[in-house]
Motif scaffolding. Structure first.
Motif, PDB file in Angstrom:
ATOM      1  N   PHE A 174     -14.165  -8.940  17.052  1.00 42.20           N
ATOM      2  CA  PHE A 174     -15.531  -9.337  17.401  1.00 42.20           C
ATOM      3  C   PHE A 174     -15.565 -10.806  17.836  1.00 42.20           C
ATOM      4  CE2 PHE A 174     -19.932 -10.598  16.029  1.00 42.20           C
ATOM      5  CZ  PHE A 174     -20.617  -9.863  16.988  1.00 42.20           C
ATOM      6  N   GLU A 175     -14.816 -11.629  17.107  1.00 42.44           N
ATOM      7  CA  GLU A 175     -14.774 -13.064  17.417  1.00 42.44           C
ATOM      8  C   GLU A 175     -14.199 -13.298  18.823  1.00 42.44           C
ATOM      9  OE1 GLU A 175     -13.853 -16.909  14.770  1.00 42.44           O
ATOM     10  OE2 GLU A 175     -12.100 -15.678  15.149  1.00 42.44           O
ATOM     11  N   GLU A 176     -13.135 -12.562  19.139  1.00 45.31           N
ATOM     12  CA  GLU A 176     -12.521 -12.703  20.467  1.00 45.31           C
ATOM     13  C   GLU A 176     -13.509 -12.326  21.561  1.00 45.31           C
ATOM     14  OE1 GLU A 176      -9.650 -14.085  21.505  1.00 45.31           O
ATOM     15  OE2 GLU A 176      -9.696 -14.713  19.397  1.00 45.31           O
ATOM     16  N   ALA A 177     -14.244 -11.237  21.321  1.00 42.48           N
ATOM     17  CA  ALA A 177     -15.221 -10.785  22.323  1.00 42.48           C
ATOM     18  C   ALA A 177     -16.311 -11.836  22.512  1.00 42.48           C
ATOM     19  CB  ALA A 177     -15.821  -9.450  21.890  1.00 42.48           C
ATOM     20  N   VAL A 178     -16.828 -12.363  21.392  1.00 45.99           N
ATOM     21  CA  VAL A 178     -17.889 -13.376  21.451  1.00 45.99           C
ATOM     22  C   VAL A 178     -17.361 -14.640  22.146  1.00 45.99           C
ATOM     23  CG1 VAL A 178     -19.320 -14.936  20.048  1.00 45.99           C
ATOM     24  CG2 VAL A 178     -19.156 -12.510  19.452  1.00 45.99           C
ATOM     25  N   ARG A 179     -16.134 -15.014  21.809  1.00 52.47           N
ATOM     26  CA  ARG A 179     -15.540 -16.213  22.407  1.00 52.47           C
ATOM     27  C   ARG A 179     -15.473 -16.063  23.944  1.00 52.47           C
ATOM     28  NH1 ARG A 179     -10.859 -16.947  19.496  1.00 52.47           N
ATOM     29  NH2 ARG A 179     -11.672 -18.753  18.388  1.00 52.47           N
ATOM     30  N   ALA A 180     -15.058 -14.882  24.377  1.00 55.40           N
ATOM     31  CA  ALA A 180     -14.941 -14.657  25.823  1.00 55.40           C
ATOM     32  C   ALA A 180     -16.304 -14.726  26.502  1.00 55.40           C
ATOM     33  CB  ALA A 180     -14.284 -13.293  26.062  1.00 55.40           C
ATOM     34  N   ILE A 181     -17.332 -14.176  25.825  1.00 51.02           N
ATOM     35  CA  ILE A 181     -18.689 -14.179  26.409  1.00 51.02           C
ATOM     36  C   ILE A 181     -19.213 -15.621  26.499  1.00 51.02           C
ATOM     37  CG2 ILE A 181     -21.078 -13.444  26.016  1.00 51.02           C
ATOM     38  CD1 ILE A 181     -19.775 -10.958  24.535  1.00 51.02           C
ATOM     39  N   VAL A 182     -19.052 -16.367  25.395  1.00 53.28           N
ATOM     40  CA  VAL A 182     -19.521 -17.762  25.356  1.00 53.28           C
ATOM     41  C   VAL A 182     -18.775 -18.581  26.407  1.00 53.28           C
ATOM     42  CG1 VAL A 182     -19.634 -19.868  23.939  1.00 53.28           C
ATOM     43  CG2 VAL A 182     -20.214 -17.657  22.943  1.00 53.28           C
ATOM     44  N   ALA A 183     -17.472 -18.364  26.528  1.00 48.72           N
ATOM     45  CA  ALA A 183     -16.662 -19.128  27.476  1.00 48.72           C
ATOM     46  C   ALA A 183     -17.110 -18.858  28.909  1.00 48.72           C
ATOM     47  CB  ALA A 183     -15.187 -18.772  27.304  1.00 48.72           C
ATOM     48  N   SER A 184     -17.392 -17.580  29.199  1.00 49.94           N
ATOM     49  CA  SER A 184     -17.789 -17.272  30.582  1.00 49.94           C
ATOM     50  C   SER A 184     -19.165 -17.871  30.890  1.00 49.94           C
ATOM     51  CB  SER A 184     -17.769 -15.763  30.816  1.00 49.94           C
ATOM     52  OG  SER A 184     -18.877 -15.162  30.202  1.00 49.94           O
ATOM     53  N   GLU A 185     -20.035 -17.920  29.870  1.00 52.95           N
ATOM     54  CA  GLU A 185     -21.358 -18.537  30.070  1.00 52.95           C
ATOM     55  C   GLU A 185     -21.245 -20.017  30.366  1.00 52.95           C
ATOM     56  OE1 GLU A 185     -24.152 -18.095  26.981  1.00 52.95           O
ATOM     57  OE2 GLU A 185     -24.893 -16.188  27.745  1.00 52.95           O
ATOM     58  N   ARG A 186     -20.337 -20.654  29.603  1.00 53.20           N
ATOM     59  CA  ARG A 186     -20.182 -22.112  29.766  1.00 53.20           C
ATOM     60  C   ARG A 186     -19.257 -22.474  30.926  1.00 53.20           C
ATOM     61  NH1 ARG A 186     -19.074 -23.657  23.475  1.00 53.20           N
ATOM     62  NH2 ARG A 186     -21.034 -22.837  22.641  1.00 53.20           N
ATOM     63  N   GLY A 187     -18.558 -21.461  31.428  1.00 53.37           N
ATOM     64  CA  GLY A 187     -17.621 -21.702  32.525  1.00 53.37           C
ATOM     65  C   GLY A 187     -16.390 -22.466  32.071  1.00 53.37           C
ATOM     66  N   VAL A 188     -15.925 -22.182  30.850  1.00 53.42           N
ATOM     67  CA  VAL A 188     -14.710 -22.847  30.336  1.00 53.42           C
ATOM     68  C   VAL A 188     -13.688 -21.773  29.920  1.00 53.42           C
ATOM     69  CG1 VAL A 188     -15.919 -24.893  29.502  1.00 53.42           C
ATOM     70  CG2 VAL A 188     -15.629 -22.930  27.967  1.00 53.42           C
TER      71      VAL A 188
END
Lengths: 245, 422
Positions: free
Chosen positions: B136-150
């Motif tokens: 779950f953490e990996e999925a959330v991390r990927a979503i947050v990263a794509s939102e922030r563009g990092v």
């Protein structure tokens, strides 16, 4: 005289090897009976069967009229067994070993003390008895084991090559101990040996065993007369052959 | 050193079948055996109970939380409205509270609660909860990263989690869980150390008698086979207990050093997390002195079982000290395998054939007795006590029977041949 050991038609096989092929003999009270033969002739197997350690595949054995492999503990007190090359417990002192054996055979503390006193005397090891037996020479170990076997005053002592590998002095001491014990106690002994000099010195009757069969039996003088030999070694060579000897 | 001496030594050792097996072949086999057991155990416990079902599910307090919904879609997890409903179908349920998305938007870690339903107390099932959270953490991390563009690696610790464990329909705390896992673990560890020592000493005590040719004198004496067996059993158990006390003293000394001198980045009071856990566990056990009794009982059972095994091996299969130690060493590892499996996996999922084999292990019984006690499964405890008693009686009879002259002098094969011939 009373028959102490009666062996008749005993057979024993180890895998493909037929170690005993119908061995028969008897041992009388007060007698030293010698079983003589080359290596692999079946001496040790025979003695193990008489001592009740292993069972024969066929034939019958009676010791004091009883089956030795099913003997009760009380009757087992009447015999002792000294295996060929018997070792000692290396981490016990000689004295502790004698005390251990006495604790098993004696019925009271006084009797145990008496047995140990006798064992100390028979072994002739003196102060060395206070050392751990692991450091003993082969001769010392043999004397300790023999002392333990005889100090319990068995009615039958089964001694498998008691002098094998010993130097002359130790061998003489061991032979003398065995002979004196039997003569003084009217006990019986079965002794296996290679040494014809030893056999002539201590044995009352001799059985020559070869290939798992008794090939000749009698007193030393009977055997010498019968085969026209001047000593038992000649009889042995005639019957068993130089190759086997 | 002369070359000839070295060649002789190497040949002597390499031509020894026991050494060859134990040094060359056994390590290879053991990696497969032990690793395979742990792998199978872990896989079976992390697999869903129903085919096609996901390992974990989400419960959303805010049904429109964008981060949670996208993560569920990525992971293929179902979304439920209540924890009870979700736990009925998934082993791990992550509850996402209201405001979860807002926390992540502000750059704060999102706080979730992980509910793990434990069918059995095993390391693998605990691992399943951790595994679901990580996914779950990996999925959330990927979503947050794509939102922030990092890059995802730049999103550090996007989640914070509270864990709730549910065992037999009730919530249990972390310390209860540590106790339920820890006590059998300690029991298994003690059983293994004690059992290995005792079995080796048992086998050696027979092998020494045979090598020194004292066994024939012993057997010709007016003592029963049972007396010899019991004397050896008691003697080797005493040696084994001394060895265990020594081992435990070393373990406590180590724990003391860890507690005293190892500072930790995350533990309170400057203690390491491992040290804290050890201390908490020690305190917990100290409050329950009956545990010491059950551990001692289990240690005694393990010692008796393994001593018997050692005596049987010593009599039956080997004629020298080298053979005795290596054979028993090998057997000690084999008999430990079921305990490793039980530590990892839920017992209910063990195939029947394997379960039958497990019951041949002398270490399995004391371990299961302690596990039954620690997890409150009194029927397990009682059943294993009864079976253990039968096991001890049967093994004692077999050991006493094997103390017969033929087996002790020539080995079990010859004794069996003679028996059949007669």
């Amino acid at each position: 005289m009373r028959v102490v050991v009666e062996v008749s038609g005993v057979r024993k096989r180890f895998g493909r090897v037929e170690a005993l092929r119908g061995v028969s003999f008897s041992v009388l009270e007060g007698e030293i009976f010698c079983l003589v033969g080359p290596n692999g002739a079946g001496k040790t197997t025979t003695l193990r069967i008489v001592a009740g350690l292993i069972r024969p595949d066929g034939g019958a054995v009676r010791v004091f009229g009883l089956d030795p492999s099913g003997m009760g503990l009380e009757d087992r007190r009447r015999l002792s067994y000294l295996p060929e090359d018997a070792g000692v417990y290396r981490n016990l002192t000689g004295l502790e070993y004698l005390e251990f054996v006495a604790s098993v055979y004696a019925r009271s503390r006084e009797e145990a003390l008496e047995m140990v006193r006798r064992g100390v005397e028979l072994s002739g090891l003196g102060e060395d008895l206070r050392r751990r037996a692991g450091g003993y020479s082969k001769g010392m170990k043999r004397r300790l084991a023999l002392a333990a076997a005889l100090m319990v005053e068995p009615e039958l002592a089964i001694l498998d090559e008691p002098t094998a590998g010993l130097d002359v002095a130790h061998a003489v001491a061991v032979r003398r101990t065995v002979r004196d014990y039997v003569r003084s106690s009217r006990a019986s002994a079965i002794v296996s040996s290679h040494n014809m000099l030893e056999v002539e010195y201590i044995c009352d009757s001799v059985a020559l065993i070869s290939g798992g069969r008794i090939v000749e039996e009698g007193t030393p003088s009977e055997l010498k007369d019968k085969h026209g030999a001047s000593n038992l070694e000649e009889v042995y060579v005639k019957l068993v052959g130089v190759e086997a000897a | 050193m002369r070359r000839g001496i070295l060649v002789k030594e190497v040949k002597e050792l390499l031509r020894d079948k026991y050494i060859l097996f134990n040094i060359i072949i056994l390590p290879m086999l053991m990696v497969f055996v032990m690793g395979g057991i742990a792998l199978i155990a872990t896989q079976t416990s992390t697999e869903p109970l129903v085919e096609g079902e996901a390992l974990a599910a989400l419960v959303l307090e805010d049904p429109d939380d964008p981060y949670a919904l996208r993560a569920a879609e990525v992971l293929g997890w179902r979304v439920y409205n209540s924890v009870e409903e979700a736990l009925g179908e998934s082993r791990v349920v992550i509850v996402v509270p209201k405001g979860f998305g807002d926390m992540l938007s502000r750059g704060e870690p999102g706080r979730v609660t992980v509910y793990a339903r434990l069918d059995t107390i095993s390391l693998a099932q605990l691992g399943a909860a951790g595994g679901a959270l990580s996914a779950f953490e990996e999925a959330v991390r990927a979503i947050v990263a794509s939102e922030r563009g990092v890059k995802p690696e730049l999103v550090i610790n996007p989640l914070e989690a509270d864990n709730v464990y549910i065992y037999k329909g009730r919530e249990i705390g972390f310390l209860d869980l540590a106790y339920m896992v820890g006590l059998p673990l300690i029991a298994g560890f003690i059983a293994f150390i004690l059992g290995s020592v005792v079995a080796q000493v048992g086998a050696i005590s027979i092998a020494v008698e045979r090598e020194a040719r004292t066994v024939e004198i012993l057997l010709s004496m007016p003592v029963s086979r049972a007396e010899i067996a019991v004397a050896k059993l008691v003697a080797v158990t005493i040696i084994g207990l001394l060895a265990t006390i020594s081992f435990e003293a070393g373990f406590l000394a180590y724990a003391y050093v860890v507690l005293t001198y190892t500072p930790a980045p995350s533990g309170p009071g400057g203690e390491s997390l491992a040290g804290l856990l050890v201390r908490e566990l020690v305190d917990y056990v100290a409050q329950r002195p009956f545990d010491i009794g059950i551990l001692a009982l289990s240690a005694f059972i393990a010692a008796a079982n393994m001593a018997l095994l050692g005596l049987i091996v010593g009599v039956a299969f080997v004629g020298d000290i080298r053979g005795a130690t290596s054979s028993v060493g090998f057997l000690s590892i084999i008999v430990m395998a079921p305990v490793i499996y039980e530590l990892f996996a839920p017992g209910a999922q063990v195939p029947l054939e394997l379960k039958i084999l497990f019951h041949a292990s002398p270490i399995y019984y004391p371990f299961m007795i302690v596990k039954g006690y620690a997890t409150g499964s009194w029927e397990t405890l009682g059943a294993y006590m009864v079976v253990e008693a039968l096991y001890l009686v049967l093994a004692s009879l077999l050991a006493a029977k094997l103390m017969g002259g033929e087996a002790m002098i020539y080995g079990a094969r010859q004794a069996l041949r003679s028996l059949l011939r007669r």
